[in-house]
Design an enzyme around this catalytic site. Structure first.
Site, short mmCIF file in Angstrom:
data_model
loop_
_atom_site.label_atom_id
_atom_site.label_comp_id
_atom_site.label_asym_id
_atom_site.label_seq_id
_atom_site.Cartn_x
_atom_site.Cartn_y
_atom_site.Cartn_z
N ASN A 109 68.46 92.94 21.68
CA ASN A 109 67.58 92.24 22.21
C ASN A 109 65.97 92.33 21.75
OD1 ASN A 109 69.82 90.93 23.33
ND2 ASN A 109 69.16 92.20 25.41
N SER A 241 71.51 103.86 24.76
CA SER A 241 71.11 102.56 25.26
C SER A 241 72.64 101.45 25.21
CB SER A 241 70.34 101.93 23.87
OG SER A 241 71.06 101.39 23.05
N GLY A 243 72.94 99.10 23.31
CA GLY A 243 72.88 98.54 22.11
C GLY A 243 74.10 99.90 21.34
N HIS A 293 65.99 105.96 26.99
CA HIS A 293 66.33 105.57 26.12
C HIS A 293 65.78 106.81 25.08
CE1 HIS A 293 69.93 103.33 27.94
NE2 HIS A 293 68.92 102.21 28.49
N1 CTP Z 1 67.41 97.11 21.43
C1 CTP Z 1 66.64 97.34 20.36
N2 CTP Z 1 65.48 97.01 19.78
C2 CTP Z 1 64.74 96.78 20.97
C3 CTP Z 1 65.34 96.02 21.90
C4 CTP Z 1 66.80 96.44 22.28
O1 CTP Z 1 67.26 98.00 19.40
N3 CTP Z 1 63.12 96.49 20.63
C5 CTP Z 1 68.36 96.71 21.09
C6 CTP Z 1 69.01 98.18 21.57
O2 CTP Z 1 70.58 99.36 21.91
C7 CTP Z 1 69.14 98.02 23.22
C8 CTP Z 1 69.94 96.91 22.75
O3 CTP Z 1 69.36 96.01 21.79
O4 CTP Z 1 70.37 98.97 24.40
C9 CTP Z 1 69.51 96.07 24.35
O5 CTP Z 1 68.31 96.14 24.32
P1 CTP Z 1 68.50 95.71 26.12
O6 CTP Z 1 68.27 94.59 26.60
O7 CTP Z 1 66.50 95.98 26.21
O8 CTP Z 1 68.59 97.04 25.95
P2 CTP Z 1 69.05 98.47 27.50
O9 CTP Z 1 69.51 99.30 27.18
O10 CTP Z 1 69.97 97.51 28.67
O11 CTP Z 1 68.09 98.90 27.97
P3 CTP Z 1 67.48 98.99 29.33
O12 CTP Z 1 68.19 99.82 29.59
O13 CTP Z 1 66.30 99.29 29.37
O14 CTP Z 1 68.45 97.82 30.19
#
Ligand code: CTP
Length: 319
Positions: A109, A241, A243, A293
């Site tokens: 994202n 994470s 991703g 993370h």
């Molecule tokens: N990601 C990234 N760089 C960013 C934002 C996101 O590489 N600036 C990748 C990460 O692998 C992340 C994935 O995109 O897990 C999805 O983004 P997000 O929805 O923000 O991830 P979550 O892991 O779900 O974060 P959170 O636990 O804060 O909800």
């Protein structure tokens, strides 16, 4: 073992490349990229020693009965009751059973996607995985719209849909899910306490509106298994994470994995600011200890794998 070991020195040297190189080196690496199929197979085999994504991607109906009490995966003292609604939405068999694809996209994202023009390329993959119900329609040129598998942390209900406070929020949510048709909606409902009422509301809306989306709820062992795999490869990640979880699962189903929207840094290689998310104003918290993370470490790991032809990381524009 030798083939896959991601030693600290490799990660550190890729760190230097990322910091010191101009964009030219990085983009050159993308241009000259070639899949290394034997490494892809080796990684799949090694991950299979820790988890089988076909099975661990979701618990199934026969795992529980309504009223069962389970312990949260990352919060063992707290418990959750398997409700009638939740039970009725558990799949009979894994939604990923026997599914195999030549090429897959895992879409993170990061704001790095904005102005990338990658939409068409992302949509050209056989299977597209997205995270956290990220909006697509308004960003189609950069992120595409195809979504075969999409994750949803329970916190999304609060963050993006106003906690379902009013009818408009609920309608917006139902509309978003109806656009997914029969795609897989992956809800980590058993990780930590806190989101149970949100999960219940989501379940109730899916049932009430007879939505076709295929719900999946990751197995209780998935996160430990994923962490275990990366730990044995010397990548010390406490809470992978979403991703990274998706990449790890995708190795089971996809011969060629392309990552987009992975860039957990506040600036691009030209020093231009990059939003944390391409679609909202959430700020970077991933450099403080407040975040569970370690996305920059994850990124470096993925970058090493990119250079070895195990996956393709796109962080620039698509032509
Ligand atoms: N990601 C990234 N760089 C960013 C934002 C996101 O590489 N600036 C990748 C990460 O692998 C992340 C994935 O995109 O897990 C999805 O983004 P997000 O929805 O923000 O991830 P979550 O892991 O779900 O974060 P959170 O636990 O804060 O909800």
């Amino acid at each position: 073992d030798g083939e896959l070991s991601l030693s600290r020195s490799m990660i550190n040297s890729s760190d230097k490349i990322i910091r010191k190189s101009g964009s030219s080196i990085f983009h050159h690496a993308v241009e000259g990229w070639k899949i290394n199929s034997s490494l892809v197979m080796e990684i799949r085999k090694n991950i299979l020693r820790f988890l089988d994504a076909e099975r661990d991607v979701s618990v199934v109906k026969s795992s529980f009965k309504p009223g069962d009490v389970i312990h949260y995966v990352l919060d063992r003292r707290r418990t959750l009751n398997i409700s009638q609604d939740l039970h009725s939405l558990l799949p009979e068999v894994s939604p990923m059973k026997n599914r195999r694809f030549k090429t897959c996209a895992v879409v993170g994202n990061s704001g790095i996607l904005l102005d990338s023009g990658c939409g068409r390329e992302i949509d050209s993959h056989d299977f597209v995985i997205r995270c956290n119900l990220a909006p697509v329609v308004e960003f189609a040129a950069d992120v595409g719209t195809k979504s075969d598998f999409i994750t949803m942390n329970p916190s999304v209900v609060q963050r993006a849909f106003g906690g379902f406070q009013n009818e408009t929020d609920r309608e917006k949510f139902v509309h978003r899910l109806s656009m997914l048709n029969e795609s897989v909606l992956w809800i980590p409902a058993f990780m930590v306490k806190g989101g149970e009422k949100h999960v219940e509301w989501v379940n109730a809306l899916i049932l009430k509106n007879k939505l076709k989306v295929r719900t999946a709820y990751p197995s209780l062992r998935l996160i430990h298994a994923v962490r275990g795999y990366w730990l044995t490869n010397k990548v010390h990640i406490k809470r992978p994470s979403t991703g990274l979880l998706m990449y790890t699962l995708a190795t089971r189903f996809c011969d060629e994995i392309h990552l987009y929207g992975f860039w957990p840094f506040p600036k691009d290689l030209h020093g231009k600011p990059v939003k944390y998310h391409y679609y909202d104003d959430l700020k970077y918290q991933y450099f403080s200890n407040a975040s569970p993370h370690r996305m920059p470490l994850e990124f470096k790991t993925l970058y090493v794998l990119h250079n070895r032809g195990a996956l393709k990381l796109t962080t620039g524009k698509c032509i």
